[in-house]
Each structure stands twice: as structure tokens, then as C-alpha cells.
Write an enzyme that holds these catalytic residues in place. Structure first.
Site, PDB file in Angstrom:
ATOM      1  CG  ASP A   1      -2.464   0.652   0.872  1.00  0.00           C
ATOM      2  OD1 ASP A   1      -2.335   1.766   0.363  1.00  0.00           O
ATOM      3  OD2 ASP A   1      -3.273   0.200   1.145  1.00  0.00           O
ATOM      4  CG  ASP A   2      -1.044   4.978  -0.187  1.00  0.00           C
ATOM      5  OD1 ASP A   2      -1.133   4.397  -0.982  1.00  0.00           O
ATOM      6  OD2 ASP A   2      -2.000   5.495   0.491  1.00  0.00           O
TER       7      ASP A   2
END
Length: 442
Positions: free
Chosen positions: A246-247
Site C-alpha cells: 500500500d502507500d
């Protein structure tokens, strides 16, 4: 290719260190050296990867908390694999992992402690109700260091990822490291891997340094954000490699009506010399920004094999503000979309959010950005009833994929200026002759 990219990142990282004067924000928290030192083995710790060391960790930290030593105490973790349940840190301590030391989370989730939801979220991020406490947790503490000789903190998150995939979770998954209501924190020279959920989450904190860390999780691991400063101020994230599902870095400040009511912004966030890859975003702000996000600087960022390079994301119902954001000196390669700034991203905690709580986005400066094999240059979509203003692009060159049929930019409900942008930016941004519109937000 991943190994070559990792090796290149390490080389680039070392090349920065060879420069006599490295620009750094890490001085906001001075490193503390402790005269009093204890070892986990003094409390019965066994690094065989099988013995459960929960009692040893909790007793060692109890000793630090109650037998206070001048200048604090260092808890030494020697080489070995120390299996343990979750544990809490205390003030005035250093958790030091030697080379070859691994603190590994148990995969027995049945007795994992539950804690209250964050007030700025109103409920667990994934499910209503409480949430599982982080593997290593600290609440209301200060003067804490997690460091060492690149030892490893391993969340063994696959059991949690599988529960998420199978929809058998009862509460929100645990973060790997979380500090709440804390200040003067240093996290450095440690490898974090396989977090059940977000990796490093300072929330309601001030004066936090994350430097020289490596954060790793499989490309398909759900919600394994790297570093998420959340309603926190004076946060320094530097000289690190992050490859997760993810980020890489996501700045947050609360979720819809709960974040608006709590009203604590994230401010003074510096992200510098960070490298990595992810199917999601490299440098992200949001989508939970209801307490406001301001004064963020991200520079000297290298991104490879990304979903979105730079992503500023919010939604109707968020309220709050995103302002005075500067991202510069970015190189990205093999990216689905180079830049995305949008007001229609992210879900809601419940159906009680206010449809009239519109975010205010202004003063976003993106400059000196170079990308190759970028499928789409950018998407910048403001809100009809709350246009994004002061969107300023300068010296941006995003090379597309050969034969791509996607329009290079898609824009609406924005204003600002652009100069030396290729492919040519959207018509909603004025030319360089009118670029003074951006100076109002500097």
C-alpha cells in the site's frame, strides 16, 4: 529486477551519506545514549524462534518504568529470533536490536488485546468497534528510541492478511508499531517486515523521527502502508527504503465527522530521500484528512513500479483542509499514473457524514519531477462546490508508454498555473505568464 532496484537504492542511499553536508530534519529529536543497559536475556528471553518471550519483554519494560535510572535505560536484544505477543513500551527507553536480532510476532491471534478506537476515527478503520493493539505499542510516552544494527521486527502478518481476504476478521488488524499521544520519538536502523496492517503509525504525536529504516511487505499484502503520520506535528521521515502493498508514506488526520470534531491537524511533515515501490501510492496525503493537513515537504523521492507516484486524496464528508504542500525532485519509473489530486477518493466510517463538509485544497506545488514509462501523466479533479486552488506545476516531464491511448491529463474544478510541463498540462492551469497565482499560497 526487484533485487537490482533494492541494490541501487542502497547505493544511492550511501552516496547521500558520503556528502559532507546532508540536509536533514532529524535534529528535531536528539539521539539519546543510555548509561543503564539491560538485556532481554536477563529476564529469561530465549532467541530460539520457538519460546514465547512475552513475559520477558513485559518484565524488562516494567523494570525500566518502575526502577527509573537517570537518563533512561537501553533494552538490548541480542542475535536470535524472539517470538512474542504484543507489548507496550515506556518512556525514557531505547529498544536496541543487535545485528541478527529478530523480534517476531506470534501468529496466535486468539488472545490479541483489544483497545478503543481512535477518537478521530470513531471506530476501527476496517470494522466497527475497537481494534487490535499494535504489536509494539506506546501511549502517552516520551523520549523513546527504537534502533540498532538493522535487526528486524517481523509482524508475521500473513495470518491477518488471510483473515482479511476471507472476511473473518472481527476487529481492525493491528499495526506493527504505533505511538499515540507521544513525543520525542526516534525510529532508526531497523528492518520492519510483514506488518498485519499499517507499519509505523504515529498518531496524536509530536517530534517524531523515522530515519534509515527498511520497510518490507509483499506486493499483494493488504493495507501495509509504510509510514502514516496521523494528526501529528513535526515528523521527519528520511533516508529509507519502503516496498509494501500500500502507500509508502501517507499523511492523515482523522475520518469524516470524527476527525472534524477531534480537530487535530497533521503539520510540519518532512519526507526526504525515500525510495520504494508499491501497487498504490508513493507519497500520499489522505484520504483521511478531516483534521487538516498543512506544511508538508517531500523531496528527493525515487519511485519504481508504482500505482500512483504522488497522490493527494480526499472526499465529500471529509471537511478539513489540505494546504501548503510541496513535492519536488521526484524520479518515477513504471508508474500507472504520475500525479493524482482528487476529491472523490476513500470510503466513510458510516452514513452519518455531512454531505456539506467539503474539503478545502489549496497551495499544492509540484516541481522538478521526471518520470519514464508513465501510463498517464495526471488526474487533477477538484469538487464543483469546492474547487482546488493554487495547483502549481513546474518543470515536470512524464514520459508515457508507447502507444498509450489515454489522454495525458484529466482535470476539472481547479485553478493554478503550470510551467514547463510535458506532456502539455490541462487547460485549467494557466500559463507561466500568470504563474504569480501560485505565490499566494507559498
Amino acid at each position: 529486477m526487484g533485487y537490482l532496484w533494492f541494490s541501487l537504492s542502497i547505493f544511492l542511499c550511501l552516496s547521500y551519506f558520503s556528502v559532507a553536508e546532508v540536509v536533514t530534519c532529524s535534529g528535531i529529536v536528539p539521539m539519546r545514549y543510555r548509561n543503564d543497559k539491560i538485556s532481554i536475556t536477563d529476564f529469561g528471553g530465549v532467541g530460539d524462534g520457538v519460546t514465547l518471550n512475552t513475559k520477558a519483554f513485559r518484565e524488562a519494560i516494567y523494570r525500566i518504568e518502575h526502577l527509573k535510572r537517570r537518563g533512561g535505560t537501553l533494552l538490548y536484544i541480542p542475535p536470535g529470533v524472539y517470538l512474542t505477543e504484543s507489548f507496550n513500551l515506556t518512556s525514557h527507553m531505547t529498544l536496541y536490536l543487535a545485528k541478527g536480532a529478530v523480534i517476531k510476532a506470534t501468529q496466535d491471534t486468539r488472545n490479541w488485546p483489544l483497545i478503543a478506537p481512535l477518537p478521530s476515527y470513531g471506530r476501527g478503520r476496517e470494522l466497527p468497534g475497537g481494534r487490535y493493539t499494535s504489536f509494539i505499542h506506546g501511549d502517552g510516552i516520551h523520549d523513546v528510541v527504537i534502533t540498532g544494527e538493522n535487526g528486524t521486527i517481523d509482524g508475521q502478518g500473513d495470518v491477518w492478511w488471510n483473515m482479511w481476504r476471507q472476511r473473518t476478521l472481527q476487529f481492525t488488524r493491528p499495526n506493527l508499531i504505533e505511538f499515540m499521544n507521544s513525543k520525542n520519538i526516534i525510529i532508526s536502523n531497523v528492518i520492519f517486515q510483514n506488518s498485519p496492517f499499517w507499519n509505523i503509525h504515529p498518531v496524536y504525536c509530536s517530534n517524531v523521527v523515522v530515519r534509515y529504516v527498511t520497510i518490507l511487505a509483499p506486493y499483494d499484502s493488504p493495507n501495509t502502508d509504510g509510514v502514516d503520520p496521523d494528526s501529528s506535528s513535526n515528523v521527519c521521515i528520511e533516508d529509507s527504503y519502503i516496498s509494501t502493498g500500500d502507500d509508502l508514506v501517507a499523511v492523515k488526520s482523522g475520518w469524516d465527522e470524527y476527525g472534524i470534531a477531534y480537530g487535530r491537524p497533521s503539520s510540519g511533515i518532512t519526507i526526504r530521500r525515500v525510495r520504494g515501490s508499491s501497487p498504490f501510492s508513493g507519497i500520499a496525503i489522505g484520504s483521511e484528512t478531516s483534521g487538516g493537513v498543512e506544511n508538508v515537504l517531500a523531496e528527493h523521492i525515487n519511485l519504481y513500479n508504482m500505482g500512483v507516484g504522488i497522490h493527494i486524496k480526499t472526499n465529500i464528508g471529509r471537511g478539513g483542509f489540505i494546504r501548503n504542500i510541496t513535492v519536488s525532485d521526484v524520479y518515477m519509473e513504471k508508474v500507472r499514473r504520475g500525479i493524482k489530486i482528487a476529491g472523490d477518493v476513500g470510503d466513510h466510517p458510516d452514513d452519518k457524514y455531512n454531505q456539506n463538509a467539503l474539503p478545502v485544497v489549496k497551495g499544492i506545488t509540484l516541481k522538478d519531477i521526471w518520470g519514464v514509462q508513465v501510463q498517464q501523466a495526471g488526474l487533477i479533479l477538484g469538487l464543483k462546490n469546492s474547487p482546488f486552488t493554487g495547483i502549481c506545476l513546474s518543470n515536470i516531464n512524464l514520459h508515457g508508454m508507447t502507444g498509450s491511448r489515454s489522454p495525458p491529463w484529466k482535470c476539472s474544478d481547479i485553478s493554478g498555473a503550470a510551467h514547463l510541463v510535458s506532456p502539455l498540462q490541462c487547460s485549467e492551469l494557466s500559463s507561466a505568464q500568470q504563474a504569480s497565482t501560485c505565490s499566494n499560497y507559498s
